[in-house]
Structure formats: structure tokens, C-alpha cells
Write a protein that holds these residues in place. Structure first.
Motif, PDB file in Angstrom:
ATOM      1  N   GLU A   1      47.266  77.314  59.317  1.00 20.33           N
ATOM      2  CA  GLU A   1      48.514  76.634  59.641  1.00 20.33           C
ATOM      3  C   GLU A   1      49.065  75.898  58.427  1.00 20.33           C
ATOM      4  N   LEU A   2      48.174  75.432  57.533  1.00 20.43           N
ATOM      5  CA  LEU A   2      48.633  74.805  56.301  1.00 20.43           C
ATOM      6  C   LEU A   2      49.434  75.790  55.456  1.00 20.43           C
ATOM      7  N   HIS A   3      49.108  77.079  55.554  1.00 18.06           N
ATOM      8  CA  HIS A   3      49.835  78.137  54.845  1.00 18.06           C
ATOM      9  C   HIS A   3      51.077  78.606  55.618  1.00 18.06           C
ATOM     10  N   GLY A   4      51.327  78.029  56.798  1.00 20.43           N
ATOM     11  CA  GLY A   4      52.457  78.482  57.604  1.00 20.43           C
ATOM     12  C   GLY A   4      52.138  79.688  58.447  1.00 20.43           C
ATOM     13  N   GLY A   5      50.838  79.975  58.634  1.00 20.89           N
ATOM     14  CA  GLY A   5      50.440  81.137  59.413  1.00 20.89           C
ATOM     15  C   GLY A   5      49.893  80.760  60.778  1.00 20.89           C
ATOM     16  N   LYS A   6      49.205  81.719  61.399  1.00 17.35           N
ATOM     17  CA  LYS A   6      48.687  81.523  62.740  1.00 17.35           C
ATOM     18  C   LYS A   6      47.391  82.309  62.891  1.00 17.35           C
ATOM     19  N   ALA A   7      46.391  81.706  63.557  1.00 20.33           N
ATOM     20  CA  ALA A   7      45.105  82.357  63.823  1.00 20.33           C
ATOM     21  C   ALA A   7      45.013  82.698  65.302  1.00 20.33           C
ATOM     22  N   SER A   8      44.393  83.843  65.612  1.00 18.87           N
ATOM     23  CA  SER A   8      44.263  84.269  67.010  1.00 18.87           C
ATOM     24  C   SER A   8      43.022  85.133  67.148  1.00 18.87           C
ATOM     25  N   ALA A   9      42.628  85.345  68.396  1.00 24.42           N
ATOM     26  CA  ALA A   9      41.451  86.174  68.694  1.00 24.42           C
ATOM     27  C   ALA A   9      41.774  87.076  69.872  1.00 24.42           C
ATOM     28  N   ARG A  10      41.138  88.250  69.896  1.00 22.31           N
ATOM     29  CA  ARG A  10      41.341  89.174  71.002  1.00 22.31           C
ATOM     30  C   ARG A  10      40.076  89.998  71.200  1.00 22.31           C
ATOM     31  N   LEU A  11      39.980  90.617  72.352  1.00 20.10           N
ATOM     32  CA  LEU A  11      38.843  91.480  72.646  1.00 20.10           C
ATOM     33  C   LEU A  11      39.027  92.818  71.940  1.00 20.10           C
ATOM     34  N   ARG A  12      37.925  93.442  71.645  1.00 25.64           N
ATOM     35  CA  ARG A  12      37.952  94.722  70.948  1.00 25.64           C
ATOM     36  C   ARG A  12      37.570  95.843  71.906  1.00 25.64           C
ATOM     37  N   ASP A  13      38.311  96.940  71.827  1.00 26.00           N
ATOM     38  CA  ASP A  13      37.982  98.083  72.674  1.00 26.00           C
ATOM     39  C   ASP A  13      36.579  98.579  72.349  1.00 26.00           C
ATOM     40  N   GLY A  14      35.790  98.783  73.385  1.00 27.18           N
ATOM     41  CA  GLY A  14      34.433  99.258  73.192  1.00 27.18           C
ATOM     42  C   GLY A  14      33.419  98.136  73.006  1.00 27.18           C
ATOM     43  N   GLY A  15      33.872  96.888  73.096  1.00 28.30           N
ATOM     44  CA  GLY A  15      32.963  95.760  72.941  1.00 28.30           C
ATOM     45  C   GLY A  15      33.169  95.037  71.632  1.00 28.30           C
ATOM     46  N   GLY A  16      32.875  93.743  71.640  1.00 25.03           N
ATOM     47  CA  GLY A  16      33.056  92.948  70.441  1.00 25.03           C
ATOM     48  C   GLY A  16      34.378  92.193  70.474  1.00 25.03           C
ATOM     49  N   SER A  17      34.684  91.531  69.388  1.00 24.55           N
ATOM     50  CA  SER A  17      35.902  90.721  69.301  1.00 24.55           C
ATOM     51  C   SER A  17      36.533  90.891  67.930  1.00 24.55           C
ATOM     52  N   VAL A  18      37.807  90.517  67.853  1.00 25.41           N
ATOM     53  CA  VAL A  18      38.569  90.570  66.606  1.00 25.41           C
ATOM     54  C   VAL A  18      39.218  89.199  66.402  1.00 25.41           C
TER      55      VAL A  18
END
Length: 586
Positions: free
Chosen positions: A555-572
Motif C-alpha cells: 500500500e505504501l507503493h500505491g498497490g494492493k495485496a490479495s489472496a485467492r484459492l488455487r485450482d487443484g489445491g493450494g493458495s495464491v
């Protein structure tokens, strides 16, 4: 002039005008019919005379013949030679024929010579009355045109008599119309007065009497419609008055300050809290907000909202003596509801003070913990380097060293979050090569990767190879993401790092094949010390602050962080950074 008088006068004038027009039309039609009959009779007599004259081979005395034919037809008869000279006239003496004008230019004579017959209507200088003339051409003989004339005095007398009779009837009709109009206007006026009395009661807010039926005619239908409409509006006004009273009571009891301005920027409603916060003069309603709102930030927010460009809420300091801090937010009112804006001021002084106390406490405690932790680690390392300890003692010392290291990392992360909260992390904006950053992070984390026999696969698109930002802070972001993936990926698993362009942003994602993140926890994993239930079953050795630091740095860089589930298991876990330039020291 009363409505009854207007109706009476209007109906009377309209009746008189209608009867007058009827008389004029009837007499005009009668006159036209009589003129048409006279025209046909004249042409018939003229043709008969022309036929008789055409059969006479010789006409020794044309004037005598004109007198004879005039007596037979009871008309004035004129005989006209080929050169237009009058050679005989039943009403002009033989001696007077010489003074008669040439008739070749008369309309009826011209018509007879060109079309065989002609008719004209004009004033006769000979007889002194308006006369109708009909002329017919003669086929042979000295007479070339026969003209028959009849004065219209009889026609005018008949029309005048008919007009007198019609005017008499008009007078009678007007008298009857006067009576009928007076009675009709009286009945109509009585109904209108009754409707006006009910309307006056409604204007005064009296809806107690039951509705009445005004009849089924046009006025009754209009009155019934207006009556039902007025009662519906009265009910709505009562509801609005109650709602306004409730709104006023709610606003008066609110600790938040509320200001409503219309589309023109004038104050419509204020509550006691905002009058105290902004020190508004009394009365303030109806005045433009620029006259009473002295804070530039609030005035700017109101102006932007009224212009259709609402801004995010801002913190303002209104009472400098007591250092009161307020959160000012402005919401536009939709145009279909009249337009305008609503300003809400919320006192966040205590919240900000508590937050500052928390930050100071965390920073101070973290700073104070660093010295004893450093001493503990130093003495533990010294004991571990000694040779006079047995295996059980070494085991205990290694546990102490491991937890001391973890405590030191926790203190370091807490201090960094405190600096980020306080805005003490300057940003250096330069062009950062993403491949170099990823390679540096991999080298740094290589011992952990090798220890768990994991593999890192990197895919960086050519148009996403460079991003503006602070290299050291982006290195920390990638290190935390990779460390998180290493901790939660299975032994021997594969971790994928990708970078690609998304419009005006560059997305860097770290994907693993670990246990994944429950969907309910996806929006909370960036909170401090938050761990999903599945990860609590084992201790990966982290502090629980890594992803929170990632969010702050991104956010200090003006961006955004997020997370989501990954197809087949795991996360991104991914971050999106602006592809444009970042100003140094932002």
C-alpha cells in the motif's frame, strides 16, 4: 368580478354572438338565394328577347321594340348595337338615348360578346338604385346585345324584413338565454362555493369531515378527483411531518455532526452537534456553506460532492485548543431526490489517542525487549559453544536459542509495523528489475528451500520485468511471500512465482500447493497475528506479522495485496503495483 358573473357574462355573450351569427348567415343565405333566382330570371328573359330579335330581319324602330319588350317582361330592357351604342331602352326616352354612354365596356356586355351571356351587379346612375344586369348576344340583326335589368330594392326589402323578424326572435331567444344562463350560473356557483369551502378546510389542515360526492358530471369528476388527491396529500404530509419530527429527534440525539446542503450549496438542516463542532451562527439554515464553514478541507469536500466528484473521508482538526480530531465524510444526494450533499462529522479523537498509545506501547515494549533478547541469545550461543554440557543440556539450550530467535524476529516485525503506522518508512522510487529481485530472494531463502526439497519455478512476462518502487521494500515483500509459501507447501512441492501486466498494473503472484486457505479467511490473512484454523495445527515458525507487513509495504507503493484459492489445491498470494512512476519519498 365573481366567477358566477364571469360565467353568466360569458354564456350570455356567447349566446348573443351565436344568435347574431345565425341571423347574419340566414339573411345572407336568403339574399344569395334571391339574387340567384333574380339572375336566372334575367338570363331567361334576356335569352327570350334575343331569340325574338334574331328572327326579325328588319328592325325599323329599336327603341319602340325595347319599350314593347320591356312592358311584356316587366323589366328594363336595353338594345345595344355592334359598336356599343344604345339604340333602345325601355326606361330612357328616344331623345335621351343620345346622352347614354357607350356600353361596350360594361361587364355584362363584355361577357355577352365573349361568352354569349354576362351578369353584373352595380349601382345604376340612370335609376339611382343598385341593379342587376343580364346581357345576351343576338345572333343576327342590327341589335348585337340584349340587356335586361332589374332593381334590387325588392330583394333588399325582403332581406330587411327577414332580418327584422330574425332580430325579434333573437331578442326573445336572448331573454330565454338570459334566464337559463342565470339559473345555470347560480347552480354552478353554488357547487363551486361548496368545493371552495372544502378546499379551504383542507388548506387549514382539517380533514375530519367525511368525503362527499360532487356528482358524476365533469365538474363532479374533477371535484371528486381533487378531493381524493387532497386527502392523499394530507395523509402524506402528516406522515412527512411525523418522519421529520423523528428525524429531528434522531439528529438532535446524535453525537455525530450532520449537515444537509441543497444543490445550490445552501444549508437545509443541521443538528446541535455539528453547530457546536463548526460553531455555526444562529440561524444558519438558508445560508451558503462557504459563509459558515471555515475549514478548507470540509469546504473542499462539499464542493467536490456537489460537483459530482465525491472524495474519500478526511481527518480534520476543528478545535485546536483541545485538539479534537474529526473524520469528515460527504455523501452526495441523488439528483432525483433534489441533489445536494450530506456532511457527517465523527469525533475520532479518543480513537486516535488510543491508537497512538497502542503504537507507542508496541514500539517501546519492542524496543525494550531487544536488549534482553540479544543478551539471552549471546549467552545461549556461548553455552552452546562450550564443551562442558551434556546432550540434554544442549537440547534445552537449542530450544531456548530457537525461541529467542523467534522472539527477536517478532520484536523486529513489531518495530517495523510501528514505523509503517507512523509513516516513518521513506519510499525510494527507482526502476526495479523483477527478475533480479526474485533471484536475490531465492538465493536468500535457498537453505530453507533445499532443506524441504522444494522447487521454485519463475515465470516473468517481458512487459512486466520492471516496476517502479523501492528495491529494499519490494525485496522484503517477496521474501515474506516466498517464506510463507515455503512454510505451508509440502516437502518436495513446487512454488510458482509469476509476474505479468494487468492493464496499468503489474501483478506478482506466489502460488503453492499447500493446504490452502478457507474462503472465509481470505480477506483476513493480512491482519496482524491472524492465522487460519488449518495452519494452527502446526507451528511453521513465523511471527504472524509477515503478510501484514506485506500489505503495508504494498500500500505504501500505491498497490494492493490479495489472496485467492488455487485450482487443484493450494493458495495464491498476489500483489498489484502501479506500472507508473513512484515519487521518491512518497
Amino acid at each position: 368580478m365573481t366567477h358566477r358573473t364571469q360565467i353568466f357574462t360569458g354564456m350570455l355573450l356567447s349566446s348573443a354572438a351565436a344568435l347574431g351569427v345565425a341571423v347574419w348567415l340566414s339573411t345572407s343565405a336568403m339574399r344569395e338565394a334571391m339574387l340567384s333566382e333574380a339572375r336566372e330570371g334575367l338570363l331567361r328573359d334576356a335569352r327570350l328577347a334575343a331569340e325574338l330579335l334574331a328572327r326579325l330581319p328588319d328592325l325599323p324602330d329599336p327603341d319602340l321594340e325595347a319599350d314593347t319588350l320591356g312592358r311584356l317582361t316587366s323589366r328594363r330592357l336595353t338594345l345595344i348595337a355592334d359598336d356599343g351604342t344604345v339604340i333602345g331602352d325601355s326606361e330612357v326616352s328616344r331623345e335621351g338615348l343620345a346622352s347614354v354612354d357607350n356600353h361596350n365596356g360594361r361587364d355584362e356586355v363584355v361577357g355577352a360578346r365573349t361568352a354569349g351571356h354576362g351578369v353584373a351587379l352595380r349601382y345604376s346612375s340612370t335609376t339611382g338604385v343598385t341593379t342587376m344586369y343580364a346581357a345576351v348576344a343576338v345572333r343576327a340583326g342590327p341589335v348585337r346585345v340584349v340587356r335586361v335589368a332589374v332593381p334590387l330594392s325588392g330583394v333588399d326589402a325582403s332581406v330587411a324584413a327577414a332580418r327584422r323578424d330574425a332580430l325579434g326572435g333573437l331578442g326573445v331567444a336572448l331573454a330565454v338565454a338570459l334566464l337559463v344562463t342565470w339559473l345555470a350560473s347560480a347552480m354552478l356557483s353554488r357547487r363551486l362555493r361548496a368545493i371552495a369551502a372544502v378546499a379551504e378546510r383542507y388548506r387549514q389542515g382539517d380533514f375530519s369531515q367525511p368525503a362527499r360526492d360532487y356528482g358524476g358530471d365533469e365538474i363532479g369528476v374533477v371535484a371528486n378527483t381533487l378531493d381524493s388527491t387532497a386527502r392523499a396529500l394530507g395523509s402524506q404530509l402528516s406522515d412527512m411531518a411525523r418522519e421529520r419530527a423523528h428525524t429531528t429527534a434522531i439528529l438532535s440525539g446524535m453525537i455525530e455532526g450532520v449537515v444537509l446542503v441543497n444543490a445550490a450549496g445552501r444549508l437545509v438542516m443541521t443538528n446541535p452537534a455539528v453547530r457546536s463542532m463548526l460553531r455555526l451562527p444562529e440561524p444558519s439554515e438558508g445560508r451558503h456553506y462557504l459563509e459558515v464553514v471555515r475549514n478548507p478541507a470540509i469546504a473542499e469536500q462539499l464542493a467536490a460532492s456537489l460537483a459530482g466528484r465525491p472524495k474519500a473521508a478526511v481527518e480534520v482538526e476543528l478545535d485546536r485548543d483541545h485538539r479534537r480530531i474529526y473524520m469528515a465524510s460527504v455523501v452526495p444526494v441523488p439528483a432525483e431526490r433534489g441533489g445536494g450533499a450530506v456532511l457527517v462529522l465523527h469525533d475520532v479523537t479518543e480513537t486516535r489517542r488510543a491508537d497512538q498509545v497502542r503504537r507507542d506501547f508496541v514500539a517501546n515494549v519492542s524496543h525494550e525487549l531487544r536488549t534482553p533478547l540479544t543478551a539471552i541469545r549471546g549467552y545461549v550461543e556461548a553455552l552452546l559453544d562450550g564443551a562442558s554440557i551434556d546432550d540434554e543440556q544442549r537440547k534445552f539450550l537449542e530450544v531456548i536459542a530457537r525461541h529467542a530467535l523467534r522472539m527477536e524476529r517478532l520484536v523486529r516485525d513489531l518495530l517495523r509495523l510501528a514505523r509503517l503506522d507512523a509513516g516513518q518508512e521513506p519510499l525510494e522510487g527507482v526502476a526495479c528489475g523483477i527478475p533480479a529481485l526474485v533471484a536475490a530472494v531465492e538465493r536468500e531463502m535457498d537453505p530453507q528451500i533445499q532443506a524441504r526439497q522444494q522447487r521454485v519455478v519463475t515465470t516473468i512476462d517481458p512487459d512486466a520485468a520492471t516496476v517502479p518502487g523501492d528495491p529494499a521494500k519490494l525485496h522484503d515483500v517477496l521474501r515474506n511471500l516466498l517464506e510463507n509459501a515455503i512454510n505451508y507447501s509440502p516437502d518436495g512441492g513446487t512454488i510458482e512465482i509469476t509476474a505479468q501486466r494487468r492493464g496499468r498494473e503489474i501483478e506478482i503472484a506466489v502460488a503453492d500447493r499447500g493446504p490452502g486457505i478457507p474462503e472465509a479467511d481470505l480477506t483476513r490473512i493480512f491482519e496482524r497475528f491472524y492465522r487460519v484454523d488449518r495452519s494452527r495445527t502446526r507451528d511453521p515458525g513465523g511471527t504472524g506479522l509477515g503478510l501484514s507487513i506485506v500489505r503495508h509495504l504494498v500500500e505504501l507503493h500505491g498497490g494492493k495485496a490479495s489472496a485467492r484459492l488455487r485450482d487443484g489445491g493450494g493458495s495464491v498470494v498476489s500483489i498489484r503495483l502501479p506500472a507508473g512512476a513512484v515519487a521518491a519519498g512518497a
